[in-house]
Design a protein around this motif. Structure first.
Motif, mmCIF file in Angstrom:
data_model
loop_
_atom_site.group_PDB
_atom_site.id
_atom_site.type_symbol
_atom_site.label_atom_id
_atom_site.label_comp_id
_atom_site.label_asym_id
_atom_site.label_seq_id
_atom_site.Cartn_x
_atom_site.Cartn_y
_atom_site.Cartn_z
ATOM 1 N N ARG A 38 0.838 -1.198 0.000
ATOM 2 C CA ARG A 38 0.000 0.000 0.000
ATOM 3 C C ARG A 38 0.872 1.247 0.000
ATOM 4 O O ARG A 38 1.785 1.388 0.830
ATOM 5 C CB ARG A 38 -0.928 0.017 1.206
ATOM 6 C CG ARG A 38 -1.990 -1.084 1.187
ATOM 7 C CD ARG A 38 -2.898 -0.996 2.384
ATOM 8 N NE ARG A 38 -2.159 -1.208 3.630
ATOM 9 C CZ ARG A 38 -2.689 -1.121 4.850
ATOM 10 N NH1 ARG A 38 -3.962 -0.804 4.985
ATOM 11 N NH2 ARG A 38 -1.945 -1.352 5.912
ATOM 12 N N THR A 39 0.593 2.155 -0.898
ATOM 13 C CA THR A 39 1.377 3.386 -0.992
ATOM 14 C C THR A 39 1.285 4.190 0.300
ATOM 15 O O THR A 39 2.254 4.835 0.715
ATOM 16 C CB THR A 39 0.873 4.239 -2.180
ATOM 17 O OG1 THR A 39 0.893 3.448 -3.361
ATOM 18 C CG2 THR A 39 1.751 5.462 -2.379
ATOM 19 N N SER A 40 0.129 4.145 0.947
ATOM 20 C CA SER A 40 -0.043 4.914 2.190
ATOM 21 C C SER A 40 0.919 4.433 3.273
ATOM 22 O O SER A 40 1.495 5.239 4.021
ATOM 23 C CB SER A 40 -1.487 4.802 2.681
ATOM 24 O OG SER A 40 -1.851 3.443 2.899
ATOM 25 N N SER A 41 1.123 3.107 3.360
ATOM 26 C CA SER A 41 2.058 2.569 4.359
ATOM 27 C C SER A 41 3.486 3.010 4.050
ATOM 28 O O SER A 41 4.270 3.333 4.953
ATOM 29 C CB SER A 41 1.981 1.040 4.377
ATOM 30 O OG SER A 41 0.694 0.598 4.732
ATOM 31 N N THR B 250 4.334 5.746 2.449
ATOM 32 C CA THR B 250 4.439 7.179 2.738
ATOM 33 C C THR B 250 4.668 7.430 4.223
ATOM 34 O O THR B 250 5.508 8.250 4.615
ATOM 35 C CB THR B 250 3.166 7.910 2.262
ATOM 36 O OG1 THR B 250 3.035 7.742 0.848
ATOM 37 C CG2 THR B 250 3.236 9.392 2.598
ATOM 38 N N SER C 54 7.334 13.577 2.733
ATOM 39 C CA SER C 54 6.679 12.522 1.966
ATOM 40 C C SER C 54 7.580 12.137 0.799
ATOM 41 O O SER C 54 8.463 12.916 0.403
ATOM 42 C CB SER C 54 5.324 13.005 1.440
ATOM 43 O OG SER C 54 5.521 13.974 0.420
#
Length: 323
Positions: free
Chosen positions: A299-302, A304, A314
């Motif tokens: 997941r890109t959010s993880s 980031t 970021s």
């Protein structure tokens, strides 16, 4: 690629790269030489084929735009004198500082399979290498053969100053790209043998010193962890996976790595992922999501969150701040 289905093991070691850069190799004495100057790269190459089981190859490449490099490996032992940009792509544990400017020496076993790496615009890849297929190593005497096989099986190494200079000079001596002269027959075989025996002698001395100091087994575990993590950053990296691959227990793995490095295995994995992500973020044609997947974050959010924790920015902001 037109070579994909027809390559011999020996040709696999250099022809895919030749085709990708568009280099036309032509005979020059006992070598094959060629160069290209395109919008992708300025590249020169020199190759010797020693029978059916050894290649001596050198290249100088200035990369002009970000591009993927597709490689097909075969089971072999590789001794390479490399620039810093090339060393970063090798299957060896990361080093804090590149020893012996402008190049250093890496020794590692290759495995059959395909890999893709990215070459960054502006990077310089200078390399002179000798690659031995198993049948070539079988010509050694029993003691040397065992030592060579250990180098193939153990994690890759970056050699120290004295060995790097001596062995690198042996390879460069037959490479016009690095000030040497084209060689033939016995001279070429002698230089190749000198390089291999120099590395075997260096490794034997290092192992003797580690055993005398009682640090050999610990050093193997640390090198094993660093190399495995470096080669598998895109995959889930659990303690169970690492312990299984290194033939040890989770408890011993954690204790040994912590004692030797002052860092937990988990901390090393996280720092290795962030370090690799920064290299990939420098390749601007890669999206942040692609970078995240390449370093083991589904997941890109993880990714980031992890990146901001380490760098204070970021991934996108970090990339934008680069010149």
């Amino acid at each position: 690629m037109r070579y994909t289905e027809t390559l011999t093991d020996l040709e696999t070691l250099y022809l895919p790269q030749v085709e990708q850069f568009g280099i036309e190799l032509a005979p020059c004495g006992e070598a094959l030489v060629g160069q290209v100057d395109s919008d992708a790269a300025r590249a020169s190459m020199c190759v010797y084929r020693l029978g059916k089981d050894c290649v001596v190859e050198a290249h100088r490449i200035l990369v002009r735009r970000d591009l993927p490099l597709y490689e097909r490996g075969v089971d072999s032992l590789c001794i390479s004198s490399l620039s810093a940009d090339s060393l970063a792509l090798c299957p060896v544990a990361p080093v804090e500082k590149v020893v012996g400017a402008p190049r250093c020496l890496a020794v590692f076993g290759q495995r059959s399979g395909e890999t893709t790496t990215w070459l960054r615009a502006g990077s310089r890849h200078d390399s002179s290498s000798v690659v031995f297929l198993p049948s070539r190593l079988n010509r050694l005497d029993a003691h040397e053969r065992r030592a060579a096989r250990a180098l193939v099986e153990e994690p890759g190494l970056v050699c120290a100053d004295g060995c790097a200079s001596s062995v690198g000079s042996s390879i460069d001596a037959v490479m016009p790209l690095f000030g040497g002269r084209l060689a033939r027959g016995r001279t070429l075989d002698a230089q190749v043998d000198r390089a291999l025996l120099g590395v075997l002698a260096w490794r034997e001395e290092c192992e003797r010193a580690e055993r005398a100091a009682g640090t050999h087994e610990r050093a193997l575990v640390v090198r094993g962890v660093k190399n495995y993590v470096t080669l598998h950053l895109s995959e889930p990296l659990t303690l169970d996976v690492l312990a299984h691959d290194l033939l040890t227990s989770r408890t011993r793995l954690c204790a040994t790595f912590q004692c030797a490095t002052g860092q937990s295995v988990g901390s090393f994995v996280r720092s290795a992922r962030i370090a690799r992500s920064k290299e990939l973020l420098a390749v601007r044609s890669l999206g942040v999501a692609e970078v995240a997947h390449a370093v083991g974050y589904p997941r890109t959010s993880s990714f980031t969150v992890a990146f901001e924790r380490e760098e204070g920015l970021s991934p996108s902001a970090w990339r934008a701040a680069r010149p």
